[in-house]
Design a protein around this motif. Sequence first.
Motif, PDB file in Angstrom:
ATOM      1  N   LYS A 115       0.693  -1.202   0.061  1.00 46.78           N
ATOM      2  CA  LYS A 115      -0.072  -0.028   0.019  1.00 46.78           C
ATOM      3  C   LYS A 115       0.962   1.128   0.123  1.00 46.78           C
ATOM      4  O   LYS A 115       1.807   1.434   1.017  1.00 46.78           O
ATOM      5  N   LEU A 116       0.619   2.160  -0.747  1.00 45.35           N
ATOM      6  CA  LEU A 116       1.583   3.289  -1.099  1.00 45.35           C
ATOM      7  C   LEU A 116       0.652   4.429  -0.229  1.00 45.35           C
ATOM      8  O   LEU A 116      -0.441   4.650  -0.383  1.00 45.35           O
ATOM      9  N   GLU A 117       1.352   5.046   0.597  1.00 45.15           N
ATOM     10  CA  GLU A 117       0.662   6.173   1.366  1.00 45.15           C
ATOM     11  C   GLU A 117       0.424   7.242   0.816  1.00 45.15           C
ATOM     12  O   GLU A 117       1.185   7.499  -0.319  1.00 45.15           O
ATOM     13  N   PRO A 118      -0.699   8.315   0.897  1.00 50.97           N
ATOM     14  CA  PRO A 118      -1.064   9.224   0.223  1.00 50.97           C
ATOM     15  C   PRO A 118       0.095  10.277   0.026  1.00 50.97           C
ATOM     16  O   PRO A 118       0.145  11.079  -1.064  1.00 50.97           O
ATOM     17  N   ASP A 119       0.852  10.268   0.836  1.00 51.10           N
ATOM     18  CA  ASP A 119       1.885  11.414   0.695  1.00 51.10           C
ATOM     19  C   ASP A 119       3.023  11.038  -0.381  1.00 51.10           C
ATOM     20  O   ASP A 119       4.059  11.691  -0.786  1.00 51.10           O
ATOM     21  N   GLY A 120       3.026   9.648  -0.601  1.00 52.48           N
ATOM     22  CA  GLY A 120       3.861   9.078  -1.619  1.00 52.48           C
ATOM     23  C   GLY A 120       5.438   9.074  -0.972  1.00 52.48           C
ATOM     24  O   GLY A 120       6.152   8.684  -2.123  1.00 52.48           O
ATOM     25  N   LYS A 121       5.628   8.959   0.173  1.00 53.42           N
ATOM     26  CA  LYS A 121       6.924   8.811   0.831  1.00 53.42           C
ATOM     27  C   LYS A 121       7.024   7.504   1.423  1.00 53.42           C
ATOM     28  O   LYS A 121       8.245   7.240   2.228  1.00 53.42           O
ATOM     29  N   HIS A 122       6.100   7.103   1.640  1.00 54.20           N
ATOM     30  CA  HIS A 122       5.976   5.593   2.588  1.00 54.20           C
ATOM     31  C   HIS A 122       5.440   4.450   1.949  1.00 54.20           C
ATOM     32  O   HIS A 122       4.296   4.662   1.136  1.00 54.20           O
ATOM     33  N   ILE A 123       5.842   3.318   1.817  1.00 53.08           N
ATOM     34  CA  ILE A 123       5.137   2.259   1.199  1.00 53.08           C
ATOM     35  C   ILE A 123       5.236   1.200   2.643  1.00 53.08           C
ATOM     36  O   ILE A 123       6.048   0.862   3.265  1.00 53.08           O
ATOM     37  N   CYS A 124       3.759   0.518   2.439  1.00 56.67           N
ATOM     38  CA  CYS A 124       3.738  -0.691   3.619  1.00 56.67           C
ATOM     39  C   CYS A 124       3.318  -1.795   2.886  1.00 56.67           C
ATOM     40  O   CYS A 124       2.612  -1.931   2.010  1.00 56.67           O
ATOM     41  N   GLY A 130       6.025  -9.576   7.364  1.00 53.77           N
ATOM     42  CA  GLY A 130       6.354  -8.824   8.293  1.00 53.77           C
ATOM     43  C   GLY A 130       7.426  -7.583   8.102  1.00 53.77           C
ATOM     44  O   GLY A 130       8.252  -6.981   8.956  1.00 53.77           O
ATOM     45  N   ILE A 131       7.308  -7.168   6.849  1.00 51.92           N
ATOM     46  CA  ILE A 131       7.986  -6.161   6.314  1.00 51.92           C
ATOM     47  C   ILE A 131       7.668  -4.740   6.879  1.00 51.92           C
ATOM     48  O   ILE A 131       8.301  -3.942   7.316  1.00 51.92           O
ATOM     49  N   GLY A 132       6.441  -4.538   6.571  1.00 52.71           N
ATOM     50  CA  GLY A 132       5.689  -3.264   7.402  1.00 52.71           C
ATOM     51  C   GLY A 132       6.263  -1.883   6.429  1.00 52.71           C
ATOM     52  O   GLY A 132       6.209  -1.935   5.329  1.00 52.71           O
ATOM     53  N   ARG A 133       6.158  -0.966   7.330  1.00 49.53           N
ATOM     54  CA  ARG A 133       6.273   0.395   6.689  1.00 49.53           C
ATOM     55  C   ARG A 133       7.785   0.939   6.479  1.00 49.53           C
ATOM     56  O   ARG A 133       8.432   0.934   7.280  1.00 49.53           O
ATOM     57  N   LEU A 134       7.977   1.310   5.181  1.00 44.39           N
ATOM     58  CA  LEU A 134       9.439   1.519   4.914  1.00 44.39           C
ATOM     59  C   LEU A 134       9.233   2.987   4.145  1.00 44.39           C
ATOM     60  O   LEU A 134       8.212   3.527   3.316  1.00 44.39           O
ATOM     61  N   ARG A 135      10.573   3.678   4.467  1.00 44.47           N
ATOM     62  CA  ARG A 135      10.418   4.953   3.872  1.00 44.47           C
ATOM     63  C   ARG A 135      11.058   4.930   2.361  1.00 44.47           C
ATOM     64  O   ARG A 135      11.993   4.417   2.250  1.00 44.47           O
ATOM     65  N   LEU A 136      10.460   5.709   1.617  1.00 44.82           N
ATOM     66  CA  LEU A 136      10.802   5.901   0.090  1.00 44.82           C
ATOM     67  C   LEU A 136      11.807   7.120  -0.042  1.00 44.82           C
ATOM     68  O   LEU A 136      11.307   8.336   0.234  1.00 44.82           O
ATOM     69  N   VAL A 137      13.262   6.803  -0.380  1.00 45.11           N
ATOM     70  CA  VAL A 137      14.042   7.824  -0.498  1.00 45.11           C
ATOM     71  C   VAL A 137      14.429   8.062  -1.975  1.00 45.11           C
ATOM     72  O   VAL A 137      14.992   7.119  -2.757  1.00 45.11           O
ATOM     73  N   GLY A 138      14.275   9.332  -2.339  1.00 43.37           N
ATOM     74  CA  GLY A 138      14.576   9.451  -3.903  1.00 43.37           C
ATOM     75  C   GLY A 138      14.230  10.952  -4.420  1.00 43.37           C
ATOM     76  O   GLY A 138      14.285  11.879  -3.614  1.00 43.37           O
TER      77      GLY A 138
END
Length: 400
Positions: A115-124, A130-138
Amino acid sequence: MLIYEYKLNGSHVQYAALDEAMRIVQFIRNKCLRLWMDERGISKNDLQASCAVLAKEYPFVSCLNSQARQASADRAWFAISRFYENCKTKKPGKKGYPKFQHDNRSVEYKQTGWKLEPDGKHICFTDGCGIGRLRLVGNKKQSISAFPIKQIKRVRIVRRADGYYCQFSVAAQRKIEHISTGSVVGIDMGLKVFYADSNGQTVENPRHYRKAEKRLKRLQRQVTRRQKKSANRKKARKHLANACLKVQRQREDFARKTANALVSSHDLIAYEHLQIRNMVKNHTLAKSIHDAAWGQFLGWMNYYGAMHGIEVVAVAPHYTSQDCSGCGRRVQKTLSTRTHLCPQCGLVLDRDENAAKNILAKALDRTLGHRETDTRRSVNASGQTASTRLSARETGKRAG
Ligand SMILES: [Zn+2]
């Protein structure tokens, strides 16, 4: 399809979960391969079906999202079908019989399990791994959240020496308005200079590997000196991997930028069709050829060419460096002869520039030839080709 790539930022626990997901992918792929090897007449569907069986049999497999499991089976089938294809077309040399994988570094999700969060900066990642929520850096300019979720067809996580990356494949086309310059160019790729074009311009060969070679060798020595399975060896290996990755990126960057510059300033580009695989067999040149990264460069040139809608033509490499670009006379020369000197018309040119001119001439010959036949065909186009019309007339005569 466009690929957007981000680096992933998370905790050690999350990275371990990513590794686990990659191991499951490898497990499924290898199990599918085993199934194909053991039984006859296994189809793609059988492999897909075996995913569900595996998930029941092994609890850890069921942790991974079901579509990601299917994508792993698809990978096995991809290896198998490529092998079939090579056998069918009787490709010379090895046919690429599928191998079991032991160093898988990626996992691919389709349209569920994340699931991509609406801010476009995190993916879950929402499956059982059990990977969970990760931050997208780019790059801030490329925002994935600009696309509708439906257009994101695949999400792929890749492990590299310096961390984890997330790639989104988006069903979209990149369009670029090509500003026509009216100029055509032929290029002769070489090892001395990266390429020489038909206007006498050259682009230097950056030789990224050669420059880094000393450092890479030292790092390689450090790895072999450390005791096996020790923490220090692991650390040394990591240093080496990072240095290799740097060279790889420099090459890719150079290939891409050079190709883009060339495409955006010309309307037609002609190059020599090289059998890189055969050339690499010459061991004294292999390292330099790999380092020059012609393959990547050609790949990007064709990619940008298609995007700009210009012609990128590959011509047969025969005699391009021997023939005179002025009068066409064949002037024999060895590899070390750097200047072309024509005894017939007195033309004196750099060897590579002469070759580039020949390549361009060949390509123009061919494309003009094609265009002529195209127009001829369209003139006659009444749904019949010349030969069918002739036979129709003949049968008419016979009937009459
Ligand atoms: Zn000549």
